[in-house]
Scaffold this active site. Structure first.
Site, PDB file in Angstrom:
ATOM      1  CE  LYS A  23      -2.194   1.828   4.015  1.00 14.06           C
ATOM      2  NZ  LYS A  23      -1.173   2.975   4.464  1.00 14.06           N
ATOM      3  CG  ASN A  24       2.387   3.013   3.338  1.00 11.84           C
ATOM      4  OD1 ASN A  24       1.382   2.617   3.411  1.00 11.84           O
ATOM      5  ND2 ASN A  24       3.301   2.422   4.745  1.00 11.84           N
ATOM      6  NE  ARG A  95       0.060  11.285   6.253  1.00 19.90           N
ATOM      7  CZ  ARG A  95       0.114  12.911   6.813  1.00 19.90           C
ATOM      8  NH1 ARG A  95      -0.355  13.689   6.967  1.00 19.90           N
ATOM      9  NH2 ARG A  95       1.066  12.758   6.876  1.00 19.90           N
ATOM     10  CG  ASP A 120      -4.175   4.721   9.872  1.00 22.28           C
ATOM     11  OD1 ASP A 120      -5.276   5.192   9.511  1.00 22.28           O
ATOM     12  OD2 ASP A 120      -3.721   4.509   9.741  1.00 22.28           O
ATOM     13  CG  ASP A 314       2.617   1.504   9.948  1.00 22.99           C
ATOM     14  OD1 ASP A 314       2.203   1.963   9.143  1.00 22.99           O
ATOM     15  OD2 ASP A 314       3.248   2.293  10.126  1.00 22.99           O
ATOM     16  CB  VAL A 336       7.674   6.576  14.044  1.00 23.38           C
ATOM     17  CG1 VAL A 336       6.921   7.226  13.059  1.00 23.38           C
ATOM     18  CG2 VAL A 336       8.585   5.937  14.862  1.00 23.38           C
TER      19      VAL A 336
HETATM   20  C1  UD1 Z   1       3.849   6.544   6.422  1.00 23.48           C
HETATM   21  C2  UD1 Z   1       3.204   5.380   6.277  1.00 23.48           C
HETATM   22  C3  UD1 Z   1       2.822   5.028   7.881  1.00 23.48           C
HETATM   23  C4  UD1 Z   1       3.606   4.870   8.206  1.00 23.48           C
HETATM   24  C5  UD1 Z   1       5.019   5.887   8.648  1.00 23.48           C
HETATM   25  C6  UD1 Z   1       6.724   5.750   9.280  1.00 23.48           C
HETATM   26  C7  UD1 Z   1       1.955   5.515   3.974  1.00 23.48           C
HETATM   27  C8  UD1 Z   1       0.768   5.986   3.219  1.00 23.48           C
HETATM   28  N1  UD1 Z   1       2.123   5.983   5.494  1.00 23.48           N
HETATM   29  O1  UD1 Z   1       3.134   7.647   7.436  1.00 23.48           O
HETATM   30  O2  UD1 Z   1       1.724   3.338   7.174  1.00 23.48           O
HETATM   31  O3  UD1 Z   1       3.735   4.559   9.722  1.00 23.48           O
HETATM   32  O4  UD1 Z   1       5.246   6.304   7.341  1.00 23.48           O
HETATM   33  O5  UD1 Z   1       6.365   4.935   8.902  1.00 23.48           O
HETATM   34  O6  UD1 Z   1       3.553   5.676   2.912  1.00 23.48           O
HETATM   35  N2  UD1 Z   1       6.017  14.517  10.842  1.00 23.48           N
HETATM   36  C9  UD1 Z   1       6.158  15.951  11.004  1.00 23.48           C
HETATM   37  N3  UD1 Z   1       6.409  17.149  10.426  1.00 23.48           N
HETATM   38  C10 UD1 Z   1       6.035  16.162   8.486  1.00 23.48           C
HETATM   39  C11 UD1 Z   1       5.846  15.447   8.239  1.00 23.48           C
HETATM   40  C12 UD1 Z   1       5.859  14.890   9.412  1.00 23.48           C
HETATM   41  O7  UD1 Z   1       6.551  16.477  12.244  1.00 23.48           O
HETATM   42  O8  UD1 Z   1       5.182  17.217   8.265  1.00 23.48           O
HETATM   43  C13 UD1 Z   1       5.998  13.537  11.803  1.00 23.48           C
HETATM   44  C14 UD1 Z   1       4.644  13.056  11.818  1.00 23.48           C
HETATM   45  O9  UD1 Z   1       4.073  13.224  12.884  1.00 23.48           O
HETATM   46  C15 UD1 Z   1       4.863  11.969  12.847  1.00 23.48           C
HETATM   47  C16 UD1 Z   1       6.245  11.446  12.283  1.00 23.48           C
HETATM   48  O10 UD1 Z   1       7.012  13.272  11.770  1.00 23.48           O
HETATM   49  O11 UD1 Z   1       5.600  12.394  14.002  1.00 23.48           O
HETATM   50  C17 UD1 Z   1       6.318  10.306  10.566  1.00 23.48           C
HETATM   51  O12 UD1 Z   1       5.622  11.034   9.913  1.00 23.48           O
HETATM   52  P1  UD1 Z   1       6.066  10.498   8.424  1.00 23.48           P
HETATM   53  O13 UD1 Z   1       7.369   9.868   8.170  1.00 23.48           O
HETATM   54  O14 UD1 Z   1       6.076  11.970   7.383  1.00 23.48           O
HETATM   55  O15 UD1 Z   1       5.251   9.798   8.201  1.00 23.48           O
HETATM   56  P2  UD1 Z   1       3.282   9.343   6.872  1.00 23.48           P
HETATM   57  O16 UD1 Z   1       4.653   9.727   5.929  1.00 23.48           O
HETATM   58  O17 UD1 Z   1       2.700   9.660   6.961  1.00 23.48           O
END
Ligand code: UD1
Length: 452
Positions: A23-24, A95, A120, A314, A336
């Site tokens: 999915k990701n 996302r 989520d 996850d 995370v």
């Molecule tokens: C992706 C995955 C998700 C997985 C996550 C971490 C997809 C669709 N989802 O989510 O399954 O759990 O990676 O491996 O690919 N953050 C900030 N500012 C930002 C962006 C992120 O502070 O601009 C923080 C988030 O709040 C979180 C952390 O960084 O605490 C990780 O987020 P991120 O790695 O961006 O996760 P996703 O890409 O949303």
């Protein structure tokens, strides 16, 4: 809400299943295809809700898409952009809309309008790292309050310019957005402290096939050069490491044995280590990985979620269920997301002994050390689990409840949000039934929501 799930636990899972495409990965690959006007063919595409949403989003802006669900292929070509406005109805859907900025901002002079980010309910999920990086590349990003929800307006009327970007945290989404935008940015873009998740590496491989000069350098650094000429691409979506880990934990928690065809070894390395640390067994074959229960699981472990190559966030929800079946006290520290233990409430209701803490119960304090979020737990096992009527808060917690329900001795009914699981797990009920799970899907009446 379309259905409920009825699960009779206590049966060891036995047999063989095939891993679905990730999915990701697939959702990001579809968005990345928007960088070019060339045809891209994706194989091993899972039939899940997140792909449906992404396909709808791409069609909305003008992509021509053929999705052959039997053949598990999607061909996509975006010769012209029909619009750069992503309607508000996609607000909170997942996302993906925010990544449309990176893919489109360098391709058009129009402003790109995307609704606020969904996904989520596991924390605030800010997008500051995305917007800072895109602004550093020369995009203008504005947040506007619309009728009901907010939207981001992004434009680069004077083009994007390559630069050096340091991400304060190696966010998966921010790395993807920056990578995509960098493809159309003049000169060279260097991203420091980039995420290195297997799905990012897969995206990089896709970009290389597309014609992009992209390098992985030491110390979480990625370098991208502006690209104007693209090629047609054929790309196979890798196996979903989240799905593999999910079924592996269901097999072991029910004291069963399941072979997962197509599972790859490398992206599972830290998961396999964690599994081994509590006595869960596995065998790696050339065509997949077999997971099996051998003797009582041992707790007494300390586990911390982290960015790749650490133990993935996850994976922690179903792993918590495994820890409820392991002898001794175990500690889990989530580093995370700040709010990813909300689901433990229901596990307690099912009989688990779990205590929550706002402290960092880990070797080092994490980003959330002074923020008062519940982000550590202590699990005491083994405890028998009892089926209940429950509802699902998010995708991964949802699968954790499935594992708990399969481990419980009596019936569990998932009465609310069972369809969340369809967002990320292909053919969940049939797959589980094929390895002996007693799980039934019951359709609900569309008006009164009672079983039909
Ligand atoms: C992706 C995955 C998700 C997985 C996550 C971490 C997809 C669709 N989802 O989510 O399954 O759990 O990676 O491996 O690919 N953050 C900030 N500012 C930002 C962006 C992120 O502070 O601009 C923080 C988030 O709040 C979180 C952390 O960084 O605490 C990780 O987020 P991120 O790695 O961006 O996760 P996703 O890409 O949303």
């Amino acid at each position: 809400m379309t259905h409920i799930l009825r699960i009779q636990g206590g049966q060891p899972l036995q047999g063989e299943i095939t891993a679905a495409g990730a999915k990701n990965s697939v959702t990001k690959l579809l968005v990345a295809s928007l960088l070019s006007d060339k045809l891209c063919l994706f194989r091993n595409v899972p039939n899940i809700g997140e792909v449906k949403i992404t396909v709808d989003l791409c069609r909305e802006i003008g992509s021509k898409i053929t999705w052959d669900q039997q053949d598990k292929t999607i061909s996509i070509q975006t010769q012209e952009l029909k619009t750069t406005y992503i309607p508000q109805r996609y607000s909170g859907s997942n996302r993906i809309p925010i990544l449309m900025i990176g893919a489109l901002v360098g391709r058009t002079d129009e402003s790109i309008i995307v609704p606020t980010v969904g996904g989520d309910l596991i924390g605030q999920r800010p997008v500051d790292l995305h917007t800072h990086a895109l602004e550093k590349l020369g995009a203008k990003i504005e947040y506007r309050v619309m009728k009901t929800e907010g939207a981001y307006l992004a434009s680069a009327h004077h083009g994007l310019k390559g630069t050096t970007i340091h991400l304060n945290y190696p966010s998966v989404g921010a790395t993807e957005n920056t990578l995509l935008a960098a493809v159309h940015a003049q000169g060279v873009t260097t991203i420091h402290n980039a995420a290195m998740e297997p799905e990012i590496i897969d995206l990089i491989l896709f970009l290389q096939k597309l014609g992009v000069y992209v390098q992985i350098l030491p110390n979480r650094t990625i370098q991208v050069q502006k690209t104007c000429t693209f090629h047609e691409v054929e790309h196979t979506v890798p196996a979903d490491r989240n799905e593999v880990a999910s079924y592996a934990m269901a097999a072991i928690s029910t004291q069963g044995r399941v072979m997962i065809k197509g599972a790859h070894h490398l992206p599972m390395l830290s998961f396999l280590n964690a599994l081994q640390s509590i006595g869960g067994r596995f065998r790696v074959f050339s065509d997949g990985i077999e997971f099996f229960y051998d003797k009582p699981l041992r707790g007494g472990v300390h586990l911390e979620t982290d960015v790749h190559p650490g133990f993935m966030t996850d994976w922690q929800q179903p792993f918590t269920v495994l820890l409820t079946q392991a002898v001794g006290l175990s500690v889990l520290h989530e580093t995370v997301y700040e709010n990813r233990f909300g689901y433990t409430h229901t596990l307690r209701f099912m009989g688990a002994d779990i205590q929550s803490f706002t402290n960092c119960l880990g070797s080092l304090p994490c980003r959330f050390v002074h923020q008062n979020h519940v982000h550590s737990i202590v699990v005491r096992g083994p405890t028998p689990l009892h089926g209940q009527e429950i509802s699902i808060p998010d995708l991964r917690a949802g699968f954790a409840y499935i594992v708990a329900a399969l481990t419980a001795s009596n019936e569990t009914v998932i009465t609310k949000n069972a369809d969340f699981l369809d967002r990320g797990y292909e053919d969940l009920v049939r797959k589980l039934q094929s390895i002996g799970a007693q799980i039934q899907k019951e359709a609900l009446h569309p008006l009164c929501h009672a079983p039909i």
